[in-house]
Design a protein around this motif. Structure first.
Motif, PDB file in Angstrom:
ATOM      1  N   LEU A   1       0.837  -1.205   0.000  1.00  0.00           N
ATOM      2  CA  LEU A   1       0.000   0.000   0.000  1.00  0.00           C
ATOM      3  C   LEU A   1       0.872   1.256   0.000  1.00  0.00           C
ATOM      4  CD1 LEU A   1      -3.189   0.487   2.065  1.00  0.00           C
ATOM      5  CD2 LEU A   1      -1.384   2.140   2.396  1.00  0.00           C
ATOM      6  N   MET A   2       1.955   1.226   0.811  1.00  0.00           N
ATOM      7  CA  MET A   2       2.802   2.422   0.888  1.00  0.00           C
ATOM      8  C   MET A   2       3.619   2.625  -0.384  1.00  0.00           C
ATOM      9  SD  MET A   2       3.811   2.785   4.846  1.00  0.00           S
ATOM     10  CE  MET A   2       3.392   1.191   5.470  1.00  0.00           C
ATOM     11  N   ALA A   3       3.961   1.532  -1.062  1.00  0.00           N
ATOM     12  CA  ALA A   3       4.690   1.658  -2.339  1.00  0.00           C
ATOM     13  C   ALA A   3       3.845   2.455  -3.331  1.00  0.00           C
ATOM     14  CB  ALA A   3       5.010   0.281  -2.904  1.00  0.00           C
ATOM     15  N   ASN A   4       2.527   2.282  -3.250  1.00  0.00           N
ATOM     16  CA  ASN A   4       1.643   2.994  -4.168  1.00  0.00           C
ATOM     17  C   ASN A   4       1.533   4.487  -3.839  1.00  0.00           C
ATOM     18  OD1 ASN A   4       1.265   0.698  -5.588  1.00  0.00           O
ATOM     19  ND2 ASN A   4      -0.827   0.297  -4.896  1.00  0.00           N
ATOM     20  N   CYS A   5       2.073   4.904  -2.694  1.00  0.00           N
ATOM     21  CA  CYS A   5       2.108   6.334  -2.344  1.00  0.00           C
ATOM     22  C   CYS A   5       3.376   7.003  -2.868  1.00  0.00           C
ATOM     23  CB  CYS A   5       2.062   6.520  -0.833  1.00  0.00           C
ATOM     24  SG  CYS A   5       0.616   5.803  -0.052  1.00  0.00           S
ATOM     25  N   VAL A   6       4.308   6.214  -3.406  1.00  0.00           N
ATOM     26  CA  VAL A   6       5.591   6.770  -3.850  1.00  0.00           C
ATOM     27  C   VAL A   6       5.508   7.119  -5.335  1.00  0.00           C
ATOM     28  CG1 VAL A   6       8.075   6.327  -4.097  1.00  0.00           C
ATOM     29  CG2 VAL A   6       6.840   5.432  -2.104  1.00  0.00           C
ATOM     30  N   LEU A   7       5.730   8.403  -5.640  1.00  0.00           N
ATOM     31  CA  LEU A   7       5.657   8.864  -7.024  1.00  0.00           C
ATOM     32  C   LEU A   7       6.982   8.684  -7.741  1.00  0.00           C
ATOM     33  CD1 LEU A   7       3.764  12.228  -6.322  1.00  0.00           C
ATOM     34  CD2 LEU A   7       2.766  10.022  -6.951  1.00  0.00           C
ATOM     35  N   SER A   8       8.086   8.905  -7.003  1.00  0.00           N
ATOM     36  CA  SER A   8       9.407   8.721  -7.602  1.00  0.00           C
ATOM     37  C   SER A   8      10.416   8.389  -6.512  1.00  0.00           C
ATOM     38  CB  SER A   8       9.847   9.991  -8.346  1.00  0.00           C
ATOM     39  OG  SER A   8      10.074  11.039  -7.412  1.00  0.00           O
ATOM     40  N   ALA A   9      11.491   7.728  -6.911  1.00  0.00           N
ATOM     41  CA  ALA A   9      12.545   7.352  -5.969  1.00  0.00           C
ATOM     42  C   ALA A   9      13.892   7.455  -6.665  1.00  0.00           C
ATOM     43  CB  ALA A   9      12.324   5.922  -5.483  1.00  0.00           C
ATOM     44  N   GLU A  10      14.864   8.008  -5.930  1.00  0.00           N
ATOM     45  CA  GLU A  10      16.192   8.183  -6.528  1.00  0.00           C
ATOM     46  C   GLU A  10      17.239   7.976  -5.433  1.00  0.00           C
ATOM     47  OE1 GLU A  10      18.778  12.022  -8.146  1.00  0.00           O
ATOM     48  OE2 GLU A  10      16.746  12.304  -7.380  1.00  0.00           O
ATOM     49  N   VAL A  11      18.219   7.115  -5.717  1.00  0.00           N
ATOM     50  CA  VAL A  11      19.295   6.912  -4.743  1.00  0.00           C
ATOM     51  C   VAL A  11      20.176   8.157  -4.752  1.00  0.00           C
ATOM     52  CG1 VAL A  11      21.361   5.568  -4.185  1.00  0.00           C
ATOM     53  CG2 VAL A  11      19.293   4.389  -4.973  1.00  0.00           C
ATOM     54  N   ILE A  12      20.368   8.779  -3.577  1.00  0.00           N
ATOM     55  CA  ILE A  12      21.194   9.991  -3.543  1.00  0.00           C
ATOM     56  C   ILE A  12      22.496   9.784  -2.759  1.00  0.00           C
ATOM     57  CG2 ILE A  12      19.274  11.624  -3.880  1.00  0.00           C
ATOM     58  CD1 ILE A  12      20.284  12.022  -0.593  1.00  0.00           C
ATOM     59  N   ALA A  13      22.628   8.667  -2.044  1.00  0.00           N
ATOM     60  CA  ALA A  13      23.878   8.414  -1.333  1.00  0.00           C
ATOM     61  C   ALA A  13      23.990   6.936  -0.964  1.00  0.00           C
ATOM     62  CB  ALA A  13      23.948   9.252  -0.057  1.00  0.00           C
ATOM     63  N   PHE A  14      25.224   6.485  -0.844  1.00  0.00           N
ATOM     64  CA  PHE A  14      25.541   5.118  -0.381  1.00  0.00           C
ATOM     65  C   PHE A  14      24.892   4.049  -1.269  1.00  0.00           C
ATOM     66  CE2 PHE A  14      24.998   7.299   4.038  1.00  0.00           C
ATOM     67  CZ  PHE A  14      26.162   8.028   3.862  1.00  0.00           C
ATOM     68  N   ASP A  15      24.987   4.227  -2.558  1.00  0.00           N
ATOM     69  CA  ASP A  15      24.395   3.288  -3.528  1.00  0.00           C
ATOM     70  C   ASP A  15      24.823   1.851  -3.239  1.00  0.00           C
ATOM     71  OD1 ASP A  15      22.937   2.467  -5.688  1.00  0.00           O
ATOM     72  OD2 ASP A  15      24.407   3.071  -7.195  1.00  0.00           O
ATOM     73  N   GLU A  16      26.082   1.696  -2.790  1.00  0.00           N
ATOM     74  CA  GLU A  16      26.624   0.357  -2.556  1.00  0.00           C
ATOM     75  C   GLU A  16      25.917  -0.383  -1.416  1.00  0.00           C
ATOM     76  OE1 GLU A  16      28.033   3.226  -2.204  1.00  0.00           O
ATOM     77  OE2 GLU A  16      28.945   3.401  -0.231  1.00  0.00           O
ATOM     78  N   LEU A  17      25.103   0.333  -0.649  1.00  0.00           N
ATOM     79  CA  LEU A  17      24.384  -0.333   0.437  1.00  0.00           C
ATOM     80  C   LEU A  17      23.103  -1.024  -0.047  1.00  0.00           C
ATOM     81  CD1 LEU A  17      24.679   2.257   3.377  1.00  0.00           C
ATOM     82  CD2 LEU A  17      26.037   0.201   3.012  1.00  0.00           C
ATOM     83  N   GLY A  18      22.827  -0.936  -1.343  1.00  0.00           N
ATOM     84  CA  GLY A  18      21.664  -1.648  -1.899  1.00  0.00           C
ATOM     85  C   GLY A  18      20.367  -1.129  -1.302  1.00  0.00           C
ATOM     86  N   THR A  19      19.600  -2.023  -0.713  1.00  0.00           N
ATOM     87  CA  THR A  19      18.320  -1.621  -0.140  1.00  0.00           C
ATOM     88  C   THR A  19      18.499  -0.591   0.978  1.00  0.00           C
ATOM     89  OG1 THR A  19      16.213  -2.447   0.760  1.00  0.00           O
ATOM     90  CG2 THR A  19      18.212  -3.526   1.554  1.00  0.00           C
ATOM     91  N   GLU A  20      19.690  -0.562   1.583  1.00  0.00           N
ATOM     92  CA  GLU A  20      19.945   0.357   2.693  1.00  0.00           C
ATOM     93  C   GLU A  20      20.497   1.711   2.239  1.00  0.00           C
ATOM     94  OE1 GLU A  20      21.006  -0.898   6.582  1.00  0.00           O
ATOM     95  OE2 GLU A  20      21.480  -2.914   5.891  1.00  0.00           O
ATOM     96  N   ALA A  21      20.598   1.935   0.934  1.00  0.00           N
ATOM     97  CA  ALA A  21      21.061   3.230   0.417  1.00  0.00           C
ATOM     98  C   ALA A  21      20.080   4.329   0.829  1.00  0.00           C
ATOM     99  CB  ALA A  21      21.147   3.160  -1.110  1.00  0.00           C
ATOM    100  N   ILE A  22      20.554   5.590   0.778  1.00  0.00           N
ATOM    101  CA  ILE A  22      19.636   6.700   1.033  1.00  0.00           C
ATOM    102  C   ILE A  22      18.919   7.037  -0.272  1.00  0.00           C
ATOM    103  CG2 ILE A  22      19.412   9.136   1.686  1.00  0.00           C
ATOM    104  CD1 ILE A  22      21.688   8.785   3.612  1.00  0.00           C
ATOM    105  N   ARG A  23      17.589   6.971  -0.226  1.00  0.00           N
ATOM    106  CA  ARG A  23      16.768   7.292  -1.397  1.00  0.00           C
ATOM    107  C   ARG A  23      15.939   8.531  -1.110  1.00  0.00           C
ATOM    108  NH1 ARG A  23      17.439   1.921  -1.564  1.00  0.00           N
ATOM    109  NH2 ARG A  23      17.586   0.925  -3.596  1.00  0.00           N
ATOM    110  N   LYS A  24      15.852   9.380  -2.115  1.00  0.00           N
ATOM    111  CA  LYS A  24      14.963  10.537  -2.019  1.00  0.00           C
ATOM    112  C   LYS A  24      13.637  10.122  -2.650  1.00  0.00           C
ATOM    113  CE  LYS A  24      14.661  15.375  -3.429  1.00  0.00           C
ATOM    114  NZ  LYS A  24      15.255  16.431  -4.258  1.00  0.00           N
ATOM    115  N   LEU A  25      12.585  10.130  -1.853  1.00  0.00           N
ATOM    116  CA  LEU A  25      11.267   9.726  -2.354  1.00  0.00           C
ATOM    117  C   LEU A  25      10.354  10.934  -2.448  1.00  0.00           C
ATOM    118  CD1 LEU A  25      10.408   6.589  -0.119  1.00  0.00           C
ATOM    119  CD2 LEU A  25      11.900   6.689  -2.123  1.00  0.00           C
ATOM    120  N   GLU A  26       9.578  10.978  -3.509  1.00  0.00           N
ATOM    121  CA  GLU A  26       8.454  11.914  -3.561  1.00  0.00           C
ATOM    122  C   GLU A  26       7.212  11.078  -3.272  1.00  0.00           C
ATOM    123  OE1 GLU A  26       8.714  15.150  -3.760  1.00  0.00           O
ATOM    124  OE2 GLU A  26      10.878  15.016  -4.071  1.00  0.00           O
TER     125      GLU A  26
END
Lengths: 203, 280
Positions: free
Chosen positions: A151-176
């Motif tokens: 349900l919460m995934a459907n609230c996300v309009l866009s997502a972009e990794v902005i730091a620590f890409d190498e951490l995979g799922t734990e990277a910092i993502r900027k979400l709208e």
């Protein structure tokens, strides 16, 4: 909290912030005035920008602060969402993205709050130190509903990794996000829904 | 003699990984609907309504209900005369996990070493439990276990003198300490007896019992009902925001134990307690 399609359409045409049909939509990033207006136990919807960061990213941010290094984004008014999303399907900005247990971030949060990152979204109780820091710095801790990740995934309009890409799922993502449903868990007076809610229904 | 191909095991595990993560079981969904009626907290009702909505979206979109698609726990029930052809069973299961997590867009949450902590990248290895039975069956249950709930599980070696009262206290204390973290309303798996590891195994296996099935032992059924009532008096409620629905069920398994011991293990399952099963 249940957003049916009709409500969604109605909210789409509304201004980004304010009360509508009993639903309170908050615009992120946050002002101190907004934070002060929130009461523990209120259900609200967040629209705007939030940043994901969980265990590994917190450890790094904390260590960077110790070394007085610049942060990967300006903390002012921003919200951090304790989440590590599932992979995005083709054509989707993100996979399922619910909150993880906030308590594991407690060791780092007071330092990050003091640096300005004082709006947090997660699940579960926080330490006395975190609650004190919210009171001192006018912060707020929101709880998202654990497990409601599709349900919460459907609230996300866009997502972009902005730091620590190498951490995979734990990277910092900027979400709208649009109308991400959350509950004010700890407000800036230190009132805690996990305590008051439990007390109210304890037999 | 029954023959099962390793490739069939892989395909079945792949399918079950995706199904378990994306499709809530009917018994749990029905229980949500019952609790929506009985829950006293308005906020708690909204949480249960949201969980139902989430389950619907996940099923329709075949998206994981929760981003934490867990460590893949696999229960294998296998007849003693069943022969596996074309590969080693463990490799076949892990290949199924690898394919299921990739094709299902499930999160890979497993680290190779608990100390060094590098992600294996494909959610393997699975945690596999084998049960050898006399019938000619080959049955697999895949139960992905997220760590929001797993971290709140506990085991204690009680003394026989502590008795059933000691068991009740330990179960309730464990649930109380877990609070809102394991994503309530929870399912409480309890293993009583055996040895330390047997109690832990039973508490996990107990989570798989369908919620509409009674414990066949009337004494244990009564104990389960009593514990469920006590747990729902704790006030934790849906998502921990307060309410009268803290647990959906308490499921107990027991085994013979030593004259000097009373092992008790409590494995907490989140509101979805995901699992899917199939036979070859």
């Amino acid at each position: 909290m249940n957003i049916n399609k009709k409500d969604k359409d109605r909210i789409t045409s509304s201004p980004p912030s304010g009360d509508l049909g009993g639903k309170r939509i908050l615009s992120a990033p946050f002002t101190d005035e907004t934070i002060r207006s929130l009461k523990s136990g209120d259900m609200v919807y967040i629209s705007g920008t939030v940043y994901t960061a969980r265990d590994a990213a917190h450890k790094r941010l904390y260590e960077m602060i110790q070394r007085s290094e610049p942060m990967p984004f300006d903390f002012k008014g921003q919200a951090v969402y304790y989440a590590g999303p599932a992979p995005a399907k083709p054509g989707k900005p993100i996979g399922s993205v619910g909150p993880t247990t906030s308590g594991r971030m407690d060791a780092y949060s007071p330092t990050l709050i003091a640096e300005g990152l004082k709006v947090m979204i997660g699940k579960g109780t926080r330490s006395a130190e975190v609650i004190d820091a919210l009171k001192t710095h006018t912060g707020v801790y929101f709880a998202a509903i654990g497990g409601a990740a599709a349900l919460m995934a459907n609230c996300v309009l866009s997502a972009e990794v902005i730091a620590f890409d190498e951490l995979g799922t734990e990277a910092i993502r900027k979400l709208e996000v649009k109308e991400l449903p959350v509950v004010v868990a700890v407000d800036c007076q230190g009132n805690d829904v996990y305590e008051s809610g439990r007390d109210m229904y304890k037999l | 003699m029954k023959t099962v191909k390793a490739s069939e095991i892989t395909n079945l595990v792949e399918k079950l990984c995706i199904e378990a993560c994306c499709v809530i079981t009917g018994d749990i969904e029905n229980k949500f609907k019952c609790c929506l009626e009985t829950e006293k907290s308005p906020l708690g009702k909204q949480v249960i309504g949201t969980l139902l909505e989430n389950a619907k979206i996940a099923r329709e979109e075949l998206s994981p209900m929760c981003q934490d698609t867990g460590v893949t726990v696999v229960f294998v029930k296998m007849g003693q005369n069943v022969q596996i052809e074309g590969g080693f069973i463990e490799d076949a299961i892990n290949q199924g996990v690898r394919q299921g997590y990739e094709k299902g867009y499930l999160r890979k949450s497993v680290v190779r070493s608990p100390i060094e902590r590098t992600n294996t990248g494909d959610n393997t290895p699975a945690v596999i439990h084998y049960e050898i039975v006399s019938d000619d069956v080959f049955h697999i249950t895949v139960s992905p276990k997220g760590f929001g709930s797993e971290n709140k599980s506990a085991l204690k070696m009680l003394t026989p003198s502590e008795g059933v009262e000691g068991v009740k206290k330990f179960v309730i204390d464990t649930v109380s300490a877990a609070g809102g973290n394991p994503c309530p309303p929870i399912i409480v798996g309890v293993g009583i007896g055996g040895t330390m590891e047997k109690a832990a195994y039973m508490s996990k296996k107990a989570l798989l019992r369908p919620l509409d099935e009674q414990n066949p032992d009337p004494t244990l059924a009564e104990l389960e009902a009593e514990l469920l009532t006590e747990i729902n008096k704790l006030g934790i409620g849906p998502a921990g925001f307060g309410g009268t629905t803290t647990a959906l069920a308490v499921n107990i398994l027991t085994y013979a134990t030593h004259i000097a011991g009373l092992p008790v293990s409590v494995n907490i399952g989140c509101h979805a307690t995901r699992h899917a099963e199939g036979s070859l």
